[in-house]
Enzyme design. Structure first.
Site, PDB file in Angstrom:
ATOM      1  N   ASP A  54       0.838  -1.214   0.000  1.00 32.89           N
ATOM      2  CA  ASP A  54       0.000   0.000   0.000  1.00 32.89           C
ATOM      3  C   ASP A  54       0.869   1.259   0.000  1.00 32.89           C
ATOM      4  O   ASP A  54       0.730   2.127   0.872  1.00 32.89           O
ATOM      5  CB  ASP A  54      -0.921   0.012   1.217  1.00 32.89           C
ATOM      6  CG  ASP A  54      -1.689  -1.293   1.398  1.00 32.89           C
ATOM      7  OD1 ASP A  54      -2.101  -1.874   0.379  1.00 32.89           O
ATOM      8  OD2 ASP A  54      -1.850  -1.733   2.549  1.00 32.89           O
ATOM      9  N   GLU A 216     -11.383   0.314  -3.488  1.00 37.69           N
ATOM     10  CA  GLU A 216     -10.759   0.892  -2.304  1.00 37.69           C
ATOM     11  C   GLU A 216      -9.510   1.645  -2.756  1.00 37.69           C
ATOM     12  O   GLU A 216      -9.193   1.729  -3.935  1.00 37.69           O
ATOM     13  CB  GLU A 216     -10.412  -0.192  -1.280  1.00 37.69           C
ATOM     14  CG  GLU A 216      -9.350  -1.186  -1.720  1.00 37.69           C
ATOM     15  CD  GLU A 216      -8.948  -2.142  -0.597  1.00 37.69           C
ATOM     16  OE1 GLU A 216      -9.512  -2.068   0.513  1.00 37.69           O
ATOM     17  OE2 GLU A 216      -8.043  -2.969  -0.832  1.00 37.69           O
TER      18      GLU A 216
END
Length: 354
Positions: A54, A216
């Site tokens: 991420d 997301e």
């Protein structure tokens, strides 16, 4: 008497023809290069391993800093509470350390996931997710540092899922335009945006939904009059079976509506344009996604920075998803971004120029 002469002439002509064809068909043989220089300016994915999940990237001076989700790298580096790495060229990275010296205390348990680091004024703001798997009330907090290497001091909670009224409130992304600060967030329960106060430490006004429940990891990139909303689709963390992908929609307004090529709103269903998916077959990378900020080099090439798992080594020895750091140039086709073949590259390529 003429036949031997003609035979000789035909033979010479044929040899010259073969030589000419051979010359035209072959590329010049490159000069040998020194082993230390043969990859200068080139990269081969992954550019960092074992893990930087991420990712988020910020530049300070001539140095890029990248940050990732809290993880335990097993026997490849142990535990890291938001690892920090740095690079001059996005290709060669070195470990700095951890952004946080201790975990925030405003929530009793959870991991620090998907940080987003931006320079705000003279400081570095790190908005982060605080969550467990299947958490009923995850939230988003803020930590602040005076330099990109940290240490970041926790400011505290910005909101949790219950207080903001959005389930699974994780994956923050900070955006600023014309002096107004915004926060985007969300994970498979809708993507949202909201205004922040002038100091960036609290929300104000009402939230606005910008995409549906199939995405997301929001990232907003403005280019040529459009706002591009990048989001990740699929499963992030199933090793070689991960189905993560990056999708995109665009809008003429920051708040949307974000549309795909056919004009479908990302709010109305599983719409969007594919940017990158896992490599086909048994080699390459699985689950490429959760891209960081797009970086533009001095030649005007935009670079996507994202994570992915080598199918040949998708986990560390302790079972952690081995989400390595990848980079690739973005190809813009009629105003829409994608990677070559919509897959991570797996061979040596020319890298960014700074």
């Amino acid at each position: 008497m003429m036949k031997p002469l003609l035979s000789t002439l035909f033979y010479l002509a044929a040899m010259c023809s073969i030589a000419a064809c051979s010359s035209n068909a072959q590329e010049p043989v490159p000069e040998p290069v020194d082993d230390d220089e043969d990859l200068q300016g080139q990269y081969t994915n992954p550019v960092w391993e074992p893990v930087l999940a991420d990712p988020t990237v910020v530049k300070s001076g001539d140095t890029f800093y990248a940050y990732g989700t809290e993880d335990n790298w097993g026997d490849e580096g142990g535990y890291h509470l938001v690892p920090v790495i740095k690079s001059k060229d996005l290709i060669h990275w070195e470990l700095v350390g951890d952004a946080l010296s201790s975990k925030p205390t405003w929530k009793p348990e959870g991991g620090i996931w998907a940080p987003d680091v931006t320079k705000v004024g003279n400081q570095y703001f790190m908005y982060y997710s605080f969550s467990t798997w299947g958490d009923a009330n995850p939230g988003i907090g803020l930590a602040i540092a005076d330099n990109p290497e940290g240490p970041f001091e926790d400011y505290g909670k910005i909101f949790d899922s219950q207080s903001i009224g959005v389930n699974n409130s994780i994956d923050p992304f900070y955006y600023e335009e014309d002096g107004q600060k915004y926060l985007f967030w969300g994970s498979f329960r809708g993507l949202y945006m909201i205004k922040l106060t002038e100091d960036g430490k609290a929300t104000e006004g009402e939230k606005v939904q910008v995409a549906g429940d199939h995405l997301e990891a929001t990232y907003i990139h403005k280019k040529n009059g459009y706002y591009y909303l990048f989001g990740s689709y699929g499963s992030c963390c199933e090793g070689a079976n991960s189905s993560y992908q990056v999708w995109v929609g665009r809008s003429e307004k920051l708040e949307g509506p974000y549309l795909d090529k056919a004009g479908n709103r990302l709010l109305d269903g599983h719409y969007g344009e594919l940017v990158v998916k896992g490599n086909l077959g048994d080699s390459g990378f699985a689950g490429p996604g959760h891209n960081a900020e797009v970086v533009t080099d001095i030649e005007g090439t935009d670079w996507l920075i994202y994570h992915g798992m080598l199918k040949s080594q998708p986990r560390t020895n302790n079972g952690t998803n081995r989400r390595t750091l990848l980079i690739d140039p973005i190809l813009w086709n009629d105003g829409w971004p994608m990677l070559f073949r919509q897959e991570p590259s797996t061979t040596a390529n020319d890298g960014p120029v700074f």
